[in-house]
Design a protein around this motif. Structure first.
Motif, PDB file in Angstrom:
ATOM      1  N   ALA A  67      41.982  25.293  67.995  1.00 25.54           N
ATOM      2  CA  ALA A  67      42.454  24.775  66.705  1.00 25.54           C
ATOM      3  C   ALA A  67      43.041  25.908  65.869  1.00 25.54           C
ATOM      4  N   PHE A  68      44.138  26.470  66.317  1.00 27.10           N
ATOM      5  CA  PHE A  68      44.727  27.602  65.605  1.00 27.10           C
ATOM      6  C   PHE A  68      45.144  27.216  64.199  1.00 27.10           C
ATOM      7  N   GLY A  69      45.544  25.972  64.007  1.00 24.93           N
ATOM      8  CA  GLY A  69      45.951  25.516  62.685  1.00 24.93           C
ATOM      9  C   GLY A  69      44.834  25.598  61.663  1.00 24.93           C
ATOM     10  N   ARG A  70      43.608  25.497  62.106  1.00 25.09           N
ATOM     11  CA  ARG A  70      42.459  25.541  61.189  1.00 25.09           C
ATOM     12  C   ARG A  70      41.775  26.908  61.178  1.00 25.09           C
ATOM     13  N   THR A  71      42.000  27.735  62.199  1.00 26.39           N
ATOM     14  CA  THR A  71      41.278  29.006  62.294  1.00 26.39           C
ATOM     15  C   THR A  71      42.157  30.239  62.119  1.00 26.39           C
ATOM     16  N   HIS A  72      43.460  30.055  61.931  1.00 30.16           N
ATOM     17  CA  HIS A  72      44.357  31.214  61.848  1.00 30.16           C
ATOM     18  C   HIS A  72      44.008  32.155  60.703  1.00 30.16           C
ATOM     19  N   GLY A  73      43.375  31.645  59.692  1.00 30.58           N
ATOM     20  CA  GLY A  73      43.003  32.473  58.547  1.00 30.58           C
ATOM     21  C   GLY A  73      41.931  33.512  58.865  1.00 30.58           C
ATOM     22  N   LEU A  74      41.244  33.350  59.985  1.00 28.57           N
ATOM     23  CA  LEU A  74      40.219  34.311  60.392  1.00 28.57           C
ATOM     24  C   LEU A  74      40.746  35.358  61.365  1.00 28.57           C
ATOM     25  N   ALA A  75      42.002  35.259  61.759  1.00 25.94           N
ATOM     26  CA  ALA A  75      42.543  36.166  62.772  1.00 25.94           C
ATOM     27  C   ALA A  75      42.509  37.627  62.330  1.00 25.94           C
ATOM     28  N   TRP A  76      42.564  37.886  61.047  1.00 32.16           N
ATOM     29  CA  TRP A  76      42.558  39.265  60.561  1.00 32.16           C
ATOM     30  C   TRP A  76      41.241  39.976  60.854  1.00 32.16           C
TER      31      TRP A  76
ATOM     32  N   GLY B 186      43.897  40.970  68.578  1.00 33.32           N
ATOM     33  CA  GLY B 186      43.686  40.461  67.229  1.00 33.32           C
ATOM     34  C   GLY B 186      44.924  40.595  66.364  1.00 33.32           C
ATOM     35  N   LEU B 187      45.623  41.722  66.504  1.00 34.53           N
ATOM     36  CA  LEU B 187      46.878  41.886  65.769  1.00 34.53           C
ATOM     37  C   LEU B 187      47.911  40.868  66.243  1.00 34.53           C
ATOM     38  N   GLY B 188      47.925  40.618  67.552  1.00 36.60           N
ATOM     39  CA  GLY B 188      48.837  39.604  68.090  1.00 36.60           C
ATOM     40  C   GLY B 188      48.515  38.224  67.548  1.00 36.60           C
ATOM     41  N   ALA B 189      47.241  37.868  67.535  1.00 39.29           N
ATOM     42  CA  ALA B 189      46.839  36.561  67.006  1.00 39.29           C
ATOM     43  C   ALA B 189      47.152  36.457  65.521  1.00 39.29           C
TER      44      ALA B 189
ATOM     45  N   ALA C  47      38.029  33.585  69.480  1.00 38.94           N
ATOM     46  CA  ALA C  47      39.093  33.306  70.458  1.00 38.94           C
ATOM     47  C   ALA C  47      39.069  31.843  70.883  1.00 38.94           C
ATOM     48  N   LEU C  48      37.884  31.288  71.067  1.00 38.77           N
ATOM     49  CA  LEU C  48      37.791  29.859  71.387  1.00 38.77           C
ATOM     50  C   LEU C  48      38.332  29.012  70.243  1.00 38.77           C
TER      51      LEU C  48
END
Length: 144
Positions: free
Chosen positions: A81-90, A130-133, A75-76
């Motif tokens: 840095a959502f642009g770099r970590t969005h791939g882990l949201a699943w 997590g589904l939202g992210a 979450a932090l």
């Protein structure tokens, strides 16, 4: 500079996509989801001491601590840095599902109603957040 010397990270399309994810991650909705996810992860990590199963259910305590801290760190990462970590949201919804089912799957744990209720409630919150992210990067357009 020739195109052979550019790395994939410097490609204009990748940079534009990362900027889009960063813009999405900075929206008010994403910040709320990230904040709730962070708080749910921290609660899961300390829930054995809050609910009182830190000595009677050691495997569940360790699981909650590790999964909760992992969710909080993700979450932090999403918030900063959502642009770099969005791939882990699943992975976050999977951790929420694990929190829900872990009281029944851990060997040697005598569960109580409080343990089950705590894990199920926080697991649902983590899974939904997590589904939202996960959906922010694909369906959410912050310009609307």
């Amino acid at each position: 500079m020739s195109s052979e010397n550019l790395s994939i990270q410097e490609h204009p399309d990748i940079a534009a996509l990362r900027d889009r994810f960063d813009l999405t991650g900075s929206s008010a909705t994403a910040q709320v989801v990230d904040g709730v996810t962070l708080m749910a992860g921290l609660y899961l990590a300390i829930s054995p001491w809050i609910v009182g199963f830190n000595t009677t259910a050691s495997p569940l305590m360790v699981s909650n601590l590790i999964v909760g801290l992992s969710v909080a760190l993700l979450a932090l990462g999403f918030a900063s840095a959502f642009g770099r970590t969005h791939g882990l949201a699943w992975t976050v919804p999977l951790m929420g599902i694990w929190a829900i089912v872990s009281p029944w799957l851990m060997n040697g744990v005598d569960t109580t109603g409080g343990m089950i209720a705590s894990n199920v409630i926080v697991g649902v919150v983590i899974a939904v957040c997590g589904l939202g992210a996960s959906g922010f990067g694909t369906k959410f357009d912050p310009r609307r």
